[in-house]
Design a protein around this motif. Structure first.
Motif, PDB file in Angstrom:
ATOM      1  N   ALA A  46       1.073  -1.521  -0.038  1.00 24.29           N
ATOM      2  CA  ALA A  46      -0.136  -0.041  -0.713  1.00 24.29           C
ATOM      3  C   ALA A  46       0.865   1.128   0.129  1.00 24.29           C
ATOM      4  CB  ALA A  46      -0.999  -0.297   1.319  1.00 24.29           C
ATOM      5  N   MET A  47       1.985   1.748   1.208  1.00 22.57           N
ATOM      6  CA  MET A  47       2.878   2.505   0.289  1.00 22.57           C
ATOM      7  C   MET A  47       3.725   2.481  -0.351  1.00 22.57           C
ATOM      8  SD  MET A  47       4.446   1.589   4.053  1.00 22.57           S
ATOM      9  CE  MET A  47       4.954   3.281   4.793  1.00 22.57           C
ATOM     10  N   GLU A  48       3.920   1.473  -1.175  1.00 23.94           N
ATOM     11  CA  GLU A  48       4.549   1.660  -2.606  1.00 23.94           C
ATOM     12  C   GLU A  48       3.706   2.183  -3.850  1.00 23.94           C
ATOM     13  OE1 GLU A  48       7.193  -1.485  -5.038  1.00 23.94           O
ATOM     14  OE2 GLU A  48       6.282  -2.143  -3.780  1.00 23.94           O
ATOM     15  N   THR A  49       2.120   1.701  -3.646  1.00 23.94           N
ATOM     16  CA  THR A  49       1.318   2.354  -4.364  1.00 23.94           C
ATOM     17  C   THR A  49       1.125   3.470  -4.255  1.00 23.94           C
ATOM     18  OG1 THR A  49      -0.017   0.104  -4.439  1.00 23.94           O
ATOM     19  CG2 THR A  49      -1.278   1.864  -4.621  1.00 23.94           C
ATOM     20  N   ASP A  50       1.658   4.236  -2.647  1.00 20.65           N
ATOM     21  CA  ASP A  50       0.758   5.612  -2.707  1.00 20.65           C
ATOM     22  C   ASP A  50       1.969   6.137  -3.215  1.00 20.65           C
ATOM     23  OD1 ASP A  50      -1.737   4.381  -1.787  1.00 20.65           O
ATOM     24  OD2 ASP A  50      -1.470   4.861   0.540  1.00 20.65           O
ATOM     25  N   GLY A  51       3.349   5.517  -3.271  1.00 20.52           N
ATOM     26  CA  GLY A  51       4.870   6.223  -3.696  1.00 20.52           C
ATOM     27  C   GLY A  51       5.123   7.442  -2.645  1.00 20.52           C
ATOM     28  N   LEU A  52       5.298   6.136  -1.200  1.00 17.21           N
ATOM     29  CA  LEU A  52       5.980   6.588  -0.209  1.00 17.21           C
ATOM     30  C   LEU A  52       7.063   5.776   0.259  1.00 17.21           C
ATOM     31  CD1 LEU A  52       3.152   6.751   2.314  1.00 17.21           C
ATOM     32  CD2 LEU A  52       3.771   8.687   1.342  1.00 17.21           C
ATOM     33  N   ALA A  59      19.052  -9.483  -8.197  1.00 16.03           N
ATOM     34  CA  ALA A  59      18.962 -10.645  -8.586  1.00 16.03           C
ATOM     35  C   ALA A  59      20.464 -11.088  -8.380  1.00 16.03           C
ATOM     36  CB  ALA A  59      19.980 -10.156 -10.249  1.00 16.03           C
ATOM     37  N   GLU A  60      20.360 -11.749  -7.133  1.00 17.25           N
ATOM     38  CA  GLU A  60      20.727 -12.458  -6.697  1.00 17.25           C
ATOM     39  C   GLU A  60      20.616 -14.139  -6.357  1.00 17.25           C
ATOM     40  OE1 GLU A  60      21.933 -10.455  -2.777  1.00 17.25           O
ATOM     41  OE2 GLU A  60      23.038  -8.951  -4.167  1.00 17.25           O
ATOM     42  N   VAL A  61      21.288 -15.247  -5.999  1.00 19.28           N
ATOM     43  CA  VAL A  61      20.792 -16.028  -5.040  1.00 19.28           C
ATOM     44  C   VAL A  61      20.899 -16.367  -3.950  1.00 19.28           C
ATOM     45  CG1 VAL A  61      20.562 -18.671  -4.888  1.00 19.28           C
ATOM     46  CG2 VAL A  61      20.818 -17.086  -7.489  1.00 19.28           C
ATOM     47  N   PRO A  62      19.774 -16.844  -2.368  1.00 15.46           N
ATOM     48  CA  PRO A  62      18.584 -16.595  -3.153  1.00 15.46           C
ATOM     49  C   PRO A  62      18.501 -15.055  -3.435  1.00 15.46           C
ATOM     50  CG  PRO A  62      18.865 -16.057  -0.987  1.00 15.46           C
ATOM     51  CD  PRO A  62      20.331 -16.686  -1.538  1.00 15.46           C
ATOM     52  N   PRO A  63      17.487 -14.319  -3.884  1.00 19.23           N
ATOM     53  CA  PRO A  63      16.711 -13.101  -4.226  1.00 19.23           C
ATOM     54  C   PRO A  63      16.860 -12.067  -2.997  1.00 19.23           C
ATOM     55  CG  PRO A  63      15.502 -14.100  -5.135  1.00 19.23           C
ATOM     56  CD  PRO A  63      16.653 -15.492  -4.604  1.00 19.23           C
ATOM     57  N   ARG A  64      17.086 -10.817  -3.423  1.00 15.96           N
ATOM     58  CA  ARG A  64      17.263  -9.723  -2.542  1.00 15.96           C
ATOM     59  C   ARG A  64      15.944  -8.991  -2.283  1.00 15.96           C
ATOM     60  NH1 ARG A  64      21.113  -5.484  -0.712  1.00 15.96           N
ATOM     61  NH2 ARG A  64      22.250  -6.617  -2.534  1.00 15.96           N
ATOM     62  N   VAL A  65      15.422  -9.034  -2.022  1.00 14.02           N
ATOM     63  CA  VAL A  65      14.757  -7.267  -1.625  1.00 14.02           C
ATOM     64  C   VAL A  65      14.880  -6.154  -0.611  1.00 14.02           C
ATOM     65  CG1 VAL A  65      12.328  -6.851  -2.241  1.00 14.02           C
ATOM     66  CG2 VAL A  65      12.583  -8.694  -2.674  1.00 14.02           C
ATOM     67  N   GLU A  66      14.566  -5.163  -1.310  1.00 14.53           N
ATOM     68  CA  GLU A  66      15.019  -3.802  -0.046  1.00 14.53           C
ATOM     69  C   GLU A  66      13.726  -2.927   0.018  1.00 14.53           C
ATOM     70  OE1 GLU A  66      19.630  -3.921   1.052  1.00 14.53           O
ATOM     71  OE2 GLU A  66      18.799  -2.783  -0.189  1.00 14.53           O
ATOM     72  N   TYR A  67      13.379  -2.620   0.687  1.00  9.23           N
ATOM     73  CA  TYR A  67      12.313  -1.344   0.776  1.00  9.23           C
ATOM     74  C   TYR A  67      13.114   0.020   1.027  1.00  9.23           C
ATOM     75  CZ  TYR A  67       9.146  -5.429   0.225  1.00  9.23           C
ATOM     76  OH  TYR A  67       8.440  -6.172  -0.385  1.00  9.23           O
ATOM     77  N   GLU A  68      13.153   1.119   0.948  1.00  9.23           N
ATOM     78  CA  GLU A  68      13.447   2.334   1.171  1.00  9.23           C
ATOM     79  C   GLU A  68      12.207   3.540   1.014  1.00  9.23           C
ATOM     80  OE1 GLU A  68      17.459   4.596  -0.290  1.00  9.23           O
ATOM     81  OE2 GLU A  68      16.147   3.323  -1.244  1.00  9.23           O
ATOM     82  N   LEU A  69      12.067   4.549   1.622  1.00 16.22           N
ATOM     83  CA  LEU A  69      11.574   5.637   1.818  1.00 16.22           C
ATOM     84  C   LEU A  69      11.851   6.897   0.221  1.00 16.22           C
ATOM     85  CD1 LEU A  69      11.791   7.305   5.277  1.00 16.22           C
ATOM     86  CD2 LEU A  69       9.497   5.942   4.127  1.00 16.22           C
ATOM     87  N   THR A  70      10.298   7.264  -0.782  1.00 14.13           N
ATOM     88  CA  THR A  70      10.581   7.762  -1.814  1.00 14.13           C
ATOM     89  C   THR A  70      11.226   9.462  -0.866  1.00 14.13           C
ATOM     90  OG1 THR A  70       8.547   8.418  -1.783  1.00 14.13           O
ATOM     91  CG2 THR A  70       9.454   6.487  -2.555  1.00 14.13           C
ATOM     92  N   ALA A  71      11.711  10.374  -1.591  1.00 19.19           N
ATOM     93  CA  ALA A  71      11.507  11.724  -1.198  1.00 19.19           C
ATOM     94  C   ALA A  71      10.205  12.143  -0.577  1.00 19.19           C
ATOM     95  CB  ALA A  71      11.989  12.635  -2.296  1.00 19.19           C
ATOM     96  N   LEU A  72       9.002  11.430  -1.014  1.00 22.52           N
ATOM     97  CA  LEU A  72       7.333  11.006  -0.408  1.00 22.52           C
ATOM     98  C   LEU A  72       7.386  11.004   0.649  1.00 22.52           C
ATOM     99  CD1 LEU A  72       4.685  12.773  -1.213  1.00 22.52           C
ATOM    100  CD2 LEU A  72       3.775  11.131  -1.641  1.00 22.52           C
TER     101      LEU A  72
END
Length: 102
Positions: A46-52, A59-72
């Motif tokens: 939801a926060m990604e959809t809202d642009g926050l 592309a690593e094994v296993p895949p790595r995913v990171e979340y970060e705040l946008t400017a908004l």
């Protein structure tokens, strides 16, 4: 609609946690505590959809995913942080009033 997002308990905790920089899902969940994986996933989406928040998949094994705040999202940190500080400073007083009301 916007107040629903920024007033949501989990969104606020995600925002405050990500203010320190990008985080992986597990680290974010550990920092927040008490949130189920399902609820955290829904909140992040939801926060990604809202642009926050942005989600970056590496592309690593296993895949790595990171979340970060946008400017908004970063622009929301200061007012949310002020509310969080107020809550921390007044929690005892509020709890006292709650127990007196019951």
């Amino acid at each position: 609609m916007v107040l629903d997002r920024i007033g949501d308990k989990w969104s606020v905790l995600v925002l405050l946690s990500l203010a320190h920089g990008p985080m992986r899902f597990t680290a974010l969940r550990g920092r927040i505590g008490g949130v189920t994986p399902k609820v955290l996933t829904q909140t992040l989406r939801a926060m990604e959809t809202d642009g926050l928040v942005t989600r970056e998949v590496f592309a690593e094994v296993p895949p790595r995913v990171e979340y970060e705040l946008t400017a908004l999202g970063r622009s929301l940190h200061e007012p949310i942080s002020a509310v969080a500080t107020w809550a921390e400073n007044h929690v005892t007083e509020i709890l006292t009033h709650r127990t007196q009301s019951t």
